[in-house]
Design a protein around this motif. Structure first.
Motif, PDB file in Angstrom:
ATOM      1  N   MET A  48      30.273  -7.007 -25.454  1.00  0.00           N
ATOM      2  CA  MET A  48      31.383  -6.525 -25.804  1.00  0.00           C
ATOM      3  C   MET A  48      32.960  -7.236 -25.015  1.00  0.00           C
ATOM      4  O   MET A  48      32.152  -6.143 -23.836  1.00  0.00           O
ATOM      5  CB  MET A  48      31.452  -5.310 -26.579  1.00  0.00           C
ATOM      6  CG  MET A  48      30.495  -4.892 -27.627  1.00  0.00           C
ATOM      7  SD  MET A  48      30.005  -6.431 -28.655  1.00  0.00           S
ATOM      8  CE  MET A  48      31.096  -6.841 -29.656  1.00  0.00           C
ATOM      9  N   ASP A  49      33.721  -7.068 -25.325  1.00  0.00           N
ATOM     10  CA  ASP A  49      35.211  -7.271 -24.064  1.00  0.00           C
ATOM     11  C   ASP A  49      35.279  -5.581 -24.213  1.00  0.00           C
ATOM     12  O   ASP A  49      35.287  -4.906 -25.535  1.00  0.00           O
ATOM     13  CB  ASP A  49      36.005  -8.172 -24.551  1.00  0.00           C
ATOM     14  CG  ASP A  49      36.509  -8.304 -23.669  1.00  0.00           C
ATOM     15  OD1 ASP A  49      36.993  -9.529 -22.750  1.00  0.00           O
ATOM     16  OD2 ASP A  49      37.068  -7.691 -23.095  1.00  0.00           O
ATOM     17  N   ILE A  50      35.306  -5.820 -22.747  1.00  0.00           N
ATOM     18  CA  ILE A  50      35.532  -4.369 -22.522  1.00  0.00           C
ATOM     19  C   ILE A  50      37.006  -3.792 -23.415  1.00  0.00           C
ATOM     20  O   ILE A  50      37.246  -2.459 -23.439  1.00  0.00           O
ATOM     21  CB  ILE A  50      35.709  -3.770 -21.019  1.00  0.00           C
ATOM     22  CG1 ILE A  50      35.640  -2.562 -20.659  1.00  0.00           C
ATOM     23  CG2 ILE A  50      36.819  -4.908 -19.974  1.00  0.00           C
ATOM     24  CD1 ILE A  50      35.271  -2.087 -19.265  1.00  0.00           C
ATOM     25  N   ALA A 106      45.254 -21.830 -16.532  1.00  0.00           N
ATOM     26  CA  ALA A 106      45.118 -21.621 -17.945  1.00  0.00           C
ATOM     27  C   ALA A 106      44.888 -20.002 -18.037  1.00  0.00           C
ATOM     28  O   ALA A 106      43.729 -19.506 -19.797  1.00  0.00           O
ATOM     29  CB  ALA A 106      43.393 -22.136 -18.198  1.00  0.00           C
ATOM     30  N   GLY A 107      45.272 -19.275 -17.119  1.00  0.00           N
ATOM     31  CA  GLY A 107      44.535 -17.687 -17.905  1.00  0.00           C
ATOM     32  C   GLY A 107      43.062 -17.124 -17.315  1.00  0.00           C
ATOM     33  O   GLY A 107      43.382 -16.518 -17.669  1.00  0.00           O
ATOM     34  N   GLN A 108      42.904 -17.445 -17.192  1.00  0.00           N
ATOM     35  CA  GLN A 108      41.790 -17.162 -16.859  1.00  0.00           C
ATOM     36  C   GLN A 108      42.034 -15.942 -15.546  1.00  0.00           C
ATOM     37  O   GLN A 108      42.429 -16.240 -14.935  1.00  0.00           O
ATOM     38  CB  GLN A 108      40.598 -18.108 -15.758  1.00  0.00           C
ATOM     39  CG  GLN A 108      39.069 -17.905 -15.556  1.00  0.00           C
ATOM     40  CD  GLN A 108      38.398 -18.809 -15.825  1.00  0.00           C
ATOM     41  OE1 GLN A 108      38.204 -19.715 -14.924  1.00  0.00           O
ATOM     42  NE2 GLN A 108      36.560 -18.835 -15.775  1.00  0.00           N
ATOM     43  N   ASP A 109      40.785 -15.197 -15.761  1.00  0.00           N
ATOM     44  CA  ASP A 109      41.333 -13.890 -15.136  1.00  0.00           C
ATOM     45  C   ASP A 109      40.106 -13.747 -14.589  1.00  0.00           C
ATOM     46  O   ASP A 109      39.635 -12.651 -13.350  1.00  0.00           O
ATOM     47  CB  ASP A 109      41.829 -12.387 -15.753  1.00  0.00           C
ATOM     48  CG  ASP A 109      42.626 -12.460 -16.009  1.00  0.00           C
ATOM     49  OD1 ASP A 109      43.851 -12.294 -15.310  1.00  0.00           O
ATOM     50  OD2 ASP A 109      43.183 -12.834 -17.568  1.00  0.00           O
ATOM     51  N   VAL A 110      38.704 -13.664 -15.052  1.00  0.00           N
ATOM     52  CA  VAL A 110      37.311 -13.264 -14.550  1.00  0.00           C
ATOM     53  C   VAL A 110      36.937 -14.506 -14.395  1.00  0.00           C
ATOM     54  O   VAL A 110      36.410 -15.472 -15.293  1.00  0.00           O
ATOM     55  CB  VAL A 110      36.369 -12.924 -15.687  1.00  0.00           C
ATOM     56  CG1 VAL A 110      34.902 -11.902 -15.376  1.00  0.00           C
ATOM     57  CG2 VAL A 110      36.793 -11.034 -15.802  1.00  0.00           C
ATOM     58  N   PHE A 115      32.079 -18.171 -15.768  1.00  0.00           N
ATOM     59  CA  PHE A 115      32.087 -18.613 -16.979  1.00  0.00           C
ATOM     60  C   PHE A 115      31.807 -17.701 -17.920  1.00  0.00           C
ATOM     61  O   PHE A 115      30.957 -17.155 -18.226  1.00  0.00           O
ATOM     62  CB  PHE A 115      31.786 -19.802 -17.494  1.00  0.00           C
ATOM     63  CG  PHE A 115      31.991 -20.577 -18.323  1.00  0.00           C
ATOM     64  CD1 PHE A 115      32.417 -21.655 -19.441  1.00  0.00           C
ATOM     65  CD2 PHE A 115      31.154 -20.477 -19.648  1.00  0.00           C
ATOM     66  CE1 PHE A 115      33.069 -21.980 -20.033  1.00  0.00           C
ATOM     67  CE2 PHE A 115      31.830 -20.914 -20.372  1.00  0.00           C
ATOM     68  CZ  PHE A 115      32.357 -21.682 -21.624  1.00  0.00           C
ATOM     69  N   HIS A 116      32.636 -18.406 -19.703  1.00  0.00           N
ATOM     70  CA  HIS A 116      32.513 -17.398 -20.511  1.00  0.00           C
ATOM     71  C   HIS A 116      33.255 -17.950 -21.837  1.00  0.00           C
ATOM     72  O   HIS A 116      34.031 -18.254 -21.509  1.00  0.00           O
ATOM     73  CB  HIS A 116      33.234 -15.794 -20.423  1.00  0.00           C
ATOM     74  CG  HIS A 116      34.413 -15.420 -20.059  1.00  0.00           C
ATOM     75  ND1 HIS A 116      34.769 -15.747 -18.409  1.00  0.00           N
ATOM     76  CD2 HIS A 116      35.729 -15.085 -20.584  1.00  0.00           C
ATOM     77  CE1 HIS A 116      36.249 -15.247 -18.290  1.00  0.00           C
ATOM     78  NE2 HIS A 116      36.905 -15.027 -19.779  1.00  0.00           N
ATOM     79  N   ILE A 117      33.199 -17.544 -22.817  1.00  0.00           N
ATOM     80  CA  ILE A 117      33.582 -17.571 -23.751  1.00  0.00           C
ATOM     81  C   ILE A 117      33.712 -16.581 -24.965  1.00  0.00           C
ATOM     82  O   ILE A 117      32.642 -16.019 -25.532  1.00  0.00           O
ATOM     83  CB  ILE A 117      32.188 -19.025 -25.298  1.00  0.00           C
ATOM     84  CG1 ILE A 117      32.477 -20.068 -24.521  1.00  0.00           C
ATOM     85  CG2 ILE A 117      33.304 -18.960 -26.313  1.00  0.00           C
ATOM     86  CD1 ILE A 117      30.335 -20.481 -25.731  1.00  0.00           C
ATOM     87  N   HIS A 118      35.107 -16.011 -25.719  1.00  0.00           N
ATOM     88  CA  HIS A 118      35.653 -15.637 -26.190  1.00  0.00           C
ATOM     89  C   HIS A 118      34.883 -16.244 -27.332  1.00  0.00           C
ATOM     90  O   HIS A 118      35.546 -16.658 -28.022  1.00  0.00           O
ATOM     91  CB  HIS A 118      37.181 -15.092 -25.722  1.00  0.00           C
ATOM     92  CG  HIS A 118      37.348 -14.726 -25.270  1.00  0.00           C
ATOM     93  ND1 HIS A 118      38.126 -13.269 -24.625  1.00  0.00           N
ATOM     94  CD2 HIS A 118      38.012 -15.517 -23.817  1.00  0.00           C
ATOM     95  CE1 HIS A 118      38.236 -12.760 -23.417  1.00  0.00           C
ATOM     96  NE2 HIS A 118      38.201 -14.451 -22.469  1.00  0.00           N
ATOM     97  N   LEU A 119      35.108 -14.589 -28.193  1.00  0.00           N
ATOM     98  CA  LEU A 119      34.725 -14.306 -29.771  1.00  0.00           C
ATOM     99  C   LEU A 119      35.161 -13.525 -30.522  1.00  0.00           C
ATOM    100  O   LEU A 119      35.062 -13.036 -29.870  1.00  0.00           O
ATOM    101  CB  LEU A 119      32.745 -14.451 -30.305  1.00  0.00           C
ATOM    102  CG  LEU A 119      32.158 -15.597 -30.586  1.00  0.00           C
ATOM    103  CD1 LEU A 119      31.059 -15.261 -29.751  1.00  0.00           C
ATOM    104  CD2 LEU A 119      32.008 -16.462 -31.398  1.00  0.00           C
TER     105      LEU A 119
HETATM  106  P1  AMP Z   1      39.802 -13.993 -19.323  1.00  0.00           P
HETATM  107  O1  AMP Z   1      41.324 -14.331 -18.826  1.00  0.00           O
HETATM  108  O2  AMP Z   1      39.777 -15.369 -19.931  1.00  0.00           O
HETATM  109  O3  AMP Z   1      38.945 -14.766 -17.391  1.00  0.00           O
HETATM  110  O4  AMP Z   1      39.002 -12.816 -20.087  1.00  0.00           O
HETATM  111  C1  AMP Z   1      38.470 -11.916 -19.132  1.00  0.00           C
HETATM  112  C2  AMP Z   1      38.020 -11.430 -20.729  1.00  0.00           C
HETATM  113  O5  AMP Z   1      36.991  -9.837 -19.877  1.00  0.00           O
HETATM  114  C3  AMP Z   1      38.944 -10.469 -20.021  1.00  0.00           C
HETATM  115  O6  AMP Z   1      39.325 -10.280 -22.104  1.00  0.00           O
HETATM  116  C4  AMP Z   1      38.572  -8.283 -19.960  1.00  0.00           C
HETATM  117  O7  AMP Z   1      39.137  -7.767 -21.256  1.00  0.00           O
HETATM  118  C5  AMP Z   1      37.092  -8.951 -20.101  1.00  0.00           C
HETATM  119  N1  AMP Z   1      35.953  -7.433 -19.337  1.00  0.00           N
HETATM  120  C6  AMP Z   1      36.630  -7.204 -18.572  1.00  0.00           C
HETATM  121  N2  AMP Z   1      35.506  -6.828 -17.423  1.00  0.00           N
HETATM  122  C7  AMP Z   1      34.924  -6.355 -18.410  1.00  0.00           C
HETATM  123  C8  AMP Z   1      33.737  -5.166 -18.033  1.00  0.00           C
HETATM  124  N3  AMP Z   1      33.786  -4.969 -17.294  1.00  0.00           N
HETATM  125  N4  AMP Z   1      32.977  -5.576 -19.824  1.00  0.00           N
HETATM  126  C9  AMP Z   1      33.678  -6.186 -20.585  1.00  0.00           C
HETATM  127  N5  AMP Z   1      34.207  -7.409 -20.687  1.00  0.00           N
HETATM  128  C10 AMP Z   1      35.317  -7.417 -19.733  1.00  0.00           C
END
Ligand code: AMP
Ligand code: ZN
Length: 159
Positions: free
Chosen positions: A34-36, A96-100, A103-107
């Motif tokens: 689950m996204d935090i 592109a707005g990546q923060d983490v 790699f991850h796919i948002h659902l």
């Molecule tokens: P992005 O901008 O696609 O890189 O999104 C990164 C996502 O990771 C954001 O929606 C954050 O809320 C989520 N996120 C960051 N840290 C955590 C964590 N510790 N557990 C779950 N989700 C996280």
């Protein structure tokens, strides 16, 4: 690489049991949690166990598997969240707005009035002439057919 590598990765911490997580799927190469900071309840991230920064670094077979996991989870998240709509989002690279940078796919389950938006078609662009679209398509086709031209030195970038 689309972004510089930083030393610390919160998703690797999660995978190695060093950070809190609410897991909803696990197999030998992928997990989902689950996204935090969810857009809506049920907002889930599908993540590879191995650290790859972005979509453009990901091996193809792993990418296909992660999409398959997203396909499995999508209807379940819709049922559990009770929301009909869903966005699948992948952001690759800082622009592109990546923060983490794991790699991850948002659902993201969506409901009316939730205030989230993926503003496409993009109001800031004008529709190009068909010849321009055809020319870009032709360049992609040529580059797919001829790997030597995939990193062209003499061809100007599109922007
Ligand atoms: P992005 O901008 O696609 O890189 O999104 C990164 C996502 O990771 C954001 O929606 C954050 O809320 C989520 N996120 C960051 N840290 C955590 C964590 N510790 N557990 C779950 N989700 C996280
Ligand atoms: Zn990582």
């Amino acid at each position: 690489m689309t972004t510089p590598t930083t030393g610390h990765c919160i998703f690797c911490d999660i995978i190695h049991g060093a950070a809190e997580v609410s897991m909803c799927y696990e197999d030998s190469t992928a997990l989902a949690f689950m996204d935090i900071q969810p857009v809506n309840p049920g907002h889930t991230l599908v993540v590879p166990r191995q650290h790859y920064e972005s979509f453009l670094d990901l091996p193809r077979d792993l990418g296909m598997h992660l999409f398959d996991v997203a396909m499995q989870l999508g209807p379940v998240i819709r049922r559990v969240s009770g929301m009909e709509g869903m966005n699948l989002i992948v952001s690759s690279g800082a622009t592109a707005g990546q923060d983490v940078y794991h790699f991850h796919i948002h659902l993201i389950p969506r409901c009316a009035g939730d205030g989230f938006d993926v503003p496409l078609p993009f109001a800031g662009s004008t529709m190009p002439d068909r010849t321009v679209l055809d020319a870009v398509a032709a360049r992609i086709i040529a580059s797919l057919r001829d790997p030597a031209r995939r990193t062209p030195k003499h061809t100007p970038a599109l922007v």
